[in-house]
Motif scaffolding. Sequence first.
Motif, PDB file in Angstrom:
ATOM      1  N   GLY A 443       0.894  -1.239  -0.174  1.00  8.66           N
ATOM      2  CA  GLY A 443      -0.054  -0.133  -0.065  1.00  8.66           C
ATOM      3  C   GLY A 443       0.810   1.281  -0.019  1.00  8.66           C
ATOM      4  N   ILE A 444       1.927   1.110   0.790  1.00  6.19           N
ATOM      5  CA  ILE A 444       2.955   2.288   0.645  1.00  6.19           C
ATOM      6  C   ILE A 444       3.577   2.426  -0.586  1.00  6.19           C
ATOM      7  CG2 ILE A 444       5.121   3.188   1.641  1.00  6.19           C
ATOM      8  CD1 ILE A 444       4.105   2.041   4.416  1.00  6.19           C
ATOM      9  N   GLN A 445       3.961   1.176  -1.217  1.00  5.45           N
ATOM     10  CA  GLN A 445       4.477   1.314  -2.513  1.00  5.45           C
ATOM     11  C   GLN A 445       3.385   2.140  -3.659  1.00  5.45           C
ATOM     12  OE1 GLN A 445       7.715   0.370  -2.559  1.00  5.45           O
ATOM     13  NE2 GLN A 445       7.336  -0.074  -0.615  1.00  5.45           N
ATOM     14  N   ALA A 446       2.298   1.676  -3.421  1.00  2.00           N
ATOM     15  CA  ALA A 446       1.127   2.446  -4.442  1.00  2.00           C
ATOM     16  C   ALA A 446       1.124   3.895  -4.017  1.00  2.00           C
ATOM     17  CB  ALA A 446       0.033   1.701  -4.194  1.00  2.00           C
ATOM     18  N   LEU A 447       1.014   4.212  -2.656  1.00  2.00           N
ATOM     19  CA  LEU A 447       0.899   5.534  -2.480  1.00  2.00           C
ATOM     20  C   LEU A 447       2.250   6.689  -2.914  1.00  2.00           C
ATOM     21  CD1 LEU A 447      -0.138   5.665   1.129  1.00  2.00           C
ATOM     22  CD2 LEU A 447      -1.457   6.224  -0.698  1.00  2.00           C
ATOM     23  N   ASP A 448       3.386   5.730  -2.720  1.00  2.00           N
ATOM     24  CA  ASP A 448       4.675   6.237  -3.424  1.00  2.00           C
ATOM     25  C   ASP A 448       4.654   6.577  -5.107  1.00  2.00           C
ATOM     26  OD1 ASP A 448       7.390   7.151  -3.386  1.00  2.00           O
ATOM     27  OD2 ASP A 448       7.877   5.234  -4.411  1.00  2.00           O
ATOM     28  N   LEU A 449       3.988   5.538  -5.434  1.00  2.00           N
ATOM     29  CA  LEU A 449       3.895   5.827  -6.850  1.00  2.00           C
ATOM     30  C   LEU A 449       2.854   7.111  -7.428  1.00  2.00           C
ATOM     31  CD1 LEU A 449       4.172   4.835  -9.806  1.00  2.00           C
ATOM     32  CD2 LEU A 449       2.367   3.226  -9.526  1.00  2.00           C
ATOM     33  N   VAL A 450       1.917   7.113  -6.873  1.00  2.00           N
ATOM     34  CA  VAL A 450       0.931   8.051  -6.886  1.00  2.00           C
ATOM     35  C   VAL A 450       1.127   9.567  -6.500  1.00  2.00           C
ATOM     36  CG1 VAL A 450      -1.101   6.388  -7.592  1.00  2.00           C
ATOM     37  CG2 VAL A 450      -0.678   7.597  -5.286  1.00  2.00           C
ATOM     38  N   GLY A 451       1.682   9.465  -5.300  1.00  2.00           N
ATOM     39  CA  GLY A 451       2.161  10.708  -4.708  1.00  2.00           C
ATOM     40  C   GLY A 451       3.609  11.371  -5.012  1.00  2.00           C
ATOM     41  N   ARG A 452       4.350  10.286  -5.468  1.00  2.00           N
ATOM     42  CA  ARG A 452       5.787  10.989  -5.672  1.00  2.00           C
ATOM     43  C   ARG A 452       6.257  10.653  -7.082  1.00  2.00           C
ATOM     44  NH1 ARG A 452       9.719   8.754  -3.222  1.00  2.00           N
ATOM     45  NH2 ARG A 452      11.143  10.463  -3.396  1.00  2.00           N
ATOM     46  N   LYS A 453       6.252   9.512  -7.377  1.00  2.00           N
ATOM     47  CA  LYS A 453       6.804   9.291  -8.678  1.00  2.00           C
ATOM     48  C   LYS A 453       6.016   9.546 -10.058  1.00  2.00           C
ATOM     49  CE  LYS A 453       9.940   7.165  -6.220  1.00  2.00           C
ATOM     50  NZ  LYS A 453      10.159   5.608  -6.241  1.00  2.00           N
TER      51      LYS A 453
END
Length: 597
Positions: A443-453
Motif C-alpha cells: 500500500g505504501i508502494q502504491a502511495l509512493d507511485l501516485v504521490g511522488r513518482k
Amino acid sequence: MTYSAPLREMQFLLDHVVGMSDLTALDRYSEATPDLVAAILGEAGKFTAEVLAPLRRTGDLQGSKLVNGTVETPAGFKEAYAQYVDGGWNALSADPEYGGQGMPFILSCAFMEMITSANMAFGLCPMLGQGAVEALLAHAVPDLQDRYLPNLVSGKWTGTMNLTEPQAGSDVGALRTKADRQADGSYLIQGQKIFITWGDHDVAENVLHLVLARLPDAPQGTKGISLFLVPKFMINDDGSLGARNDLRVVSLEHKLGIHASPTCVMAFGDNGGCVGYLIGEENKGMSCMFTMMNHARLNVGLQGIGCAELAYQQAYAYARDRVQGVPMGTEPADRAPIFEHADVRRMLLTMKASTEAARAIAFLNANAMDLAHNATDKEDRWWNQGLADLLTPLSKGYGTDIGVENASLAVQVHGGMGFIEETGVAQTLRDARITPIYEGTNGIQALDLVGRKLAQDGGEHWQALFRRIEGFLNSLPTDGDLGAIRTDLGDALVALRQATAWIMAERAQNMRAVAAGATPYLRLFSMTVGGYLLAVGAKAAFAELKTPDADREFLQSRVVLARFFAEQLLPPASALMGPITRGDGLLFALSPDQLAV
C-alpha cells in the motif's frame, strides 16, 4: 522436487528484452562479456541448487534460536555462508575499490532471485548487507568507508537496517531512539528496535547495524532523524575486532515463515555505552536510509519473484506426477496426470506468465539503475534514474503480490497435499507472505507511485515510457499471435493512460481520492508494463525462430506466454480503471461502528 535456476529465461531477458548490451558497451562493464555472464549465472544456479536449497526445509523446521544472548542459526547455515563468501558471491557487483568484482548490479539481482527460490531465509542476510554497502558508499565519510566497507563487501561482516520501533511501525517519524553527541565525534545511541532481520547470528564475526535515531535538538518528524553505523564489535586501530558494543538481542520473533532468518528485537545502550558513528549529515538520515531502502525494495521484489518461481516449479513437478481423473474432451484408457486438466493448465500458465512478467519489470529496473549510475551521457543517466524510480514500486509491489498469489495457486494445484507441510509448498506460501509487508507495505508502494513518482520531473518519465510502449505496439503486425497481443496490450495502455490522467488531475484537489485508487493503479501499471515486456520478448522470439540453430520449443513458449498474459490476464487489469477513478466515497461511506456490525 529439486529447484533449478531458470537460466534460459534470465539469459533471454538480458539479451533480448531489457537491453543489457547498453551496459556492457560501457568501459566500466567491458569485461561482462556474454560468455562471462552466462558462466556467472550458471555457477550461481549450481551454488543455489546444490548448497542452499538442501537447507531450506531443515532451516524451516529448526529455525534460529536465542541461546545465552546469542543467536544460533540452523545446522549447515554457517558452513553455507562460508562457501558463499569464499566464492566471492557477496562482492559480485560491488565497487572494486573495496574488493568488489565490479559486475553489473543486474547480475546480483538475478542471483538474489535464485537465492530466494533456493532458500529465502538465508538470502535475507546478504541482501541487507549489500544495501548497507550502498548507503555507506553514497553517504559515509571516507574514514568510515575505509574502515568498514572492505569486510562488508566481502561478506566477512554483515549489515542490518534498524528503522521500526514498537510505537512507530511504518510511521518512522515517530521513532524515539536517541543519539547524543560525544566530544570525540562519535554518538551514544539508546533505544529499542523491532523486526530487525538477521540482527544477530553466528555465520559472520561482526554485524554492522544502520540505526535511525534522533538528536536531542532535532526537529520533530522525519526531518529530525539521523542515521548511524553501530557495530556489534568495536574495531581496533589495526582493523581487528575489539570490545563488544553496548547492544543486545532482547528476543526473537515467532513468525509465520522464514523461520531460519532471525528476526530480532534489539536494545541499544542499556548501559549507556552504545557507540555509533554518523552517516551523512545530522537530521538527514531518511535520505541516507532511502539509498539502502530503494536497493532493498528492488531486492524484496526479487524475493517475491523467487517465491513465485519456486511455487511454479513445485506445482509443475506435482502436476506432472500426480495421476487423477480423466481429462474432459478425451477418451484415454487410463487416468491421466492432472497436468492434462484444463484448470490446472490455466493455473500453471498464470503462474508462469505472471512470474516472467514480474521478473522482466525487476530486471529492467536493475538495468536502469546500472545505467543511471554509469552511463556516459548525462541525459541517459537522468532518463534511467527516472525510469528506475518509477519502476521500483512496481518491482516491489507487483513482484511480491505475484509471489503470494503464485504460492497460493501452487497449494491449489497440489490440492489437499498442498496443505500438508511435508510437500514443501506450504512453506513457500508462509515464506512469501512477509514480502508484501516489509520494506514498505505494498500500500505504501502504491502511495509512493501516485504521490511522488508520477509527479517527478513533471511526469516526463511515465509519459516517455507510455510513448515507448505505444511505439512498440505500432511496430507489431495486426494479425497472428503478435496481432492478438497488440490488441489486448493496446487496450491496457489506453486504460492506464486514462487512469493516469485522472490521477494527475485529482492530485491538486483530492489526494484522498487518489489514495483510494492507488493500489489498483499500481496493479494496472505493473501488468501493462509486464505485458509490454513479455511482448518485446515475443517479438524477439519470432525473429530468433528464423535462425538455423534456434531453440524452437523455448522460443515458441515466449510467444505463447506473452499471448496468454495479454489475452487472459490483462483484460481484468484494464477493468481496474473503474475502481481507480471512482474516488474515496465508498471507502468512507460506512462509519467504524457500521463496519463493526
